[in-house]
Design an enzyme around this catalytic site. Structure first.
Site, PDB file in Angstrom:
ATOM      1  N   GLY A 111      -4.000  17.678  -1.584  1.00  0.00           N
ATOM      2  CA  GLY A 111      -4.989  16.739  -1.083  1.00  0.00           C
ATOM      3  C   GLY A 111      -4.963  15.403  -1.799  1.00  0.00           C
ATOM      4  N   HIS A 136      15.920  12.965  33.924  1.00  0.00           N
ATOM      5  CA  HIS A 136      16.622  14.202  33.581  1.00  0.00           C
ATOM      6  C   HIS A 136      18.002  13.851  33.036  1.00  0.00           C
ATOM      7  CE1 HIS A 136      18.075  18.339  33.919  1.00  0.00           C
ATOM      8  NE2 HIS A 136      19.198  17.829  34.436  1.00  0.00           N
ATOM      9  N   GLY A 143       0.800  -1.222   0.000  1.00  0.00           N
ATOM     10  CA  GLY A 143       0.000   0.000   0.000  1.00  0.00           C
ATOM     11  C   GLY A 143       0.832   1.271   0.000  1.00  0.00           C
ATOM     12  N   GLY A 196       0.142  23.906   1.158  1.00  0.00           N
ATOM     13  CA  GLY A 196       0.948  24.086   2.358  1.00  0.00           C
ATOM     14  C   GLY A 196       0.443  23.317   3.556  1.00  0.00           C
TER      15      GLY A 196
END
Length: 455
Positions: A263, A437, A38, A174
């Site tokens: 799109g 950390h 795909g 964009g």
């Protein structure tokens, strides 16, 4: 006519795992007209992120001196080698799928284009297959309006086949695809211009995210033209392409190539669904219920073609939903999933749940946690302080409504918030947690110490 227990059309991120699952209980036919795997494997997630990794190496070379590393000469993108690396990586996935199908005696792979004869009969390569359960997983393709077809163009698919670096790539659109390719090719060495019809990039996001992404792209040297109406293309005598648009007044930019990133559309138009009772909407998406089933019993649609999600992870979840339905448990539903996705720029964006705009429009009383990357020591040590992290909290329930991390590691860090949202746990669980950390994620609890009302 050949009888099967199950027919799957398409070998994408829902169809392939479903084939292996169903083969445990019956005979499966899987039909694929293109490459196995795909869009994700062949043209989407994996190949583009492979290219992005190469682009990041270019960035590392060009910024090495900022880290105290002297490199005698700048690097150069070799598009042929970049393409070969991509092909090697996706080839492993494709070959693995094909071998899996060959080794499973209950799976028959048909190479060809399928179309429906009626609700339960499928024609492929001159043969007719039938089954009581049929699964449509045909994916989507780039949308190319007729107005742009008179000039040469790239899409996100064929641009991955080029071995020559565009001198000046003009990207029309964009949003996610356009933005990722813009940064990628700019780092390879192309001049890049984005032309976007809307007033900002990535319109589905909040304005602060759109602006931050635009700032990141501009810092890489990418030109951005917004509010571009009536976009038209013209090929010149020297084979260059001029893009004309209106932005208060006429604007024009000429480049060597254009990339259309405006799109996608579902690949349902070749299935001849007019021969069936299966309903599709006006955009060509197959209509499905909460379990992926169409209005015709036993026929399901999964992945991009059902319009319920446009990501690999939503496609794979569709497979899980359908599998759950077929098993009788029905423990998964499409409506249960929380929207989450990544924008794989550098730095990346990880998003889960609602945006601020969506939450306010729905009437929530919200609290905002915000932390700029400039205040995160690990980000400063890495020299990557662009972006920010923020979370949206429901003031009444103390539950997360949404969150985003635009910054180094954001595409990975967001999963911590995704898990809490699925667990329906209050933000205080994360606020009171102790993190390693120095990391970027350790500042999530710190950000949640100081919440600002937005209503």
């Amino acid at each position: 006519m050949i009888q099967y227990d199950y027919i799957i059309i398409g070998s994408g991120q829902a169809g392939t795992p479903l084939a292996f699952s169903l083969a445990k209980s019956g005979r499966v036919a899987i039909i694929e007209k293109g490459q196995l795997g795909g869009n994700c494997v062949n043209n989407g997630c994996i190949p583009t992120k492979t290219y992005i990794a190469s682009a990041r190496k270019m960035w590392d070379i060009s910024h090495a001196e900022d880290y105290g590393v002297d490199i005698p000469q700048s690097g150069k993108a070799n598009m042929r080698k970049i393409k070969e690396r991509k092909e090697a990586i996706i080839g492993v996935d494709r070959n693995g799928i094909e071998k899996g199908f060959q080794d499973d005696k209950n799976i028959t792979l048909y190479r060809g284009e399928a179309h429906f004869v009626n609700d339960y009969e499928i024609a492929v390569n001159g043969e007719t297959l039938t089954a009581k359960n049929i699964f449509i997983n045909v994916g989507s393709r780039p949308r190319v309006p007729e107005m742009y077809q008179h000039t040469p163009y790239f899409t996100n698919e064929n641009i991955l086949q080029t071995t020559e670096l565009p001198e000046h790539l003009i990207i029309i659109g964009g949003s996610f695809i356009g933005v990722e390719f813009a940064q990628m090719f700019k780092r390879f060495g192309s001049k890049v211009t984005i032309v976007e019809r809307g007033p900002r990039l990535i319109k589905v996001e909040d304005e602060d995210i759109s602006q931050a992404v635009a700032d990141i792209l501009k810092s890489d040297g990418i030109d951005i033209i917004l509010n571009a109406d009536d976009i038209q293309t013209l090929q010149n005598k020297d084979s260059s392409i001029t893009v004309n648009a209106t932005k208060d007044k006429s604007v024009s930019v000429t480049g060597s190539h254009i990339l259309l990133a405006i799109g996608r559309m579902p690949n349902t138009d070749t299935l001849q669904l007019q021969n069936t009772n299966i309903k599709v909407n006006e955009r060509g998406f197959v209509e499905v219920d909460d379990y992926g089933q169409t209005n015709v019993a036993g026929i399901f649609a999964m992945g991009d073609c059902n319009g319920k999600g446009a990501f690999t992870h939503t496609s794979y979840h569709d497979y899980q939903v359908v599998q759950s339905f077929l098993s009788g448990s029905k423990t998964r539903k499409i409506s249960d999933r929380i929207t989450t996705y990544g924008l794989f720029t550098d730095p990346p964006l990880g998003r889960v749940g609602m945006t601020k705009k969506e939450a306010l429009q729905k009437g929530y009383k919200i609290l905002l946690a915000h932390r700029p990357m400039t205040k995160i020591n690990r980000a400063k040590a890495k020299g990557e302080t662009k972006g920010f992290m923020q979370a949206i909290i429901d003031a009444d329930t103390q539950l997360f409504l949404g969150a985003c991390v635009l910054g180094v590691g954001g595409d990975e860090i967001i999963s911590a918030l995704t898990n809490l949202m699925y667990a329906k746990q209050p933000y205080t669980v994360l606020r009171d947690a102790v993190h390693i950390h120095p990391t970027v994620s350790e500042l999530l609890p710190t950000a949640l110490e100081d919440l600002t009302p937005l209503n």
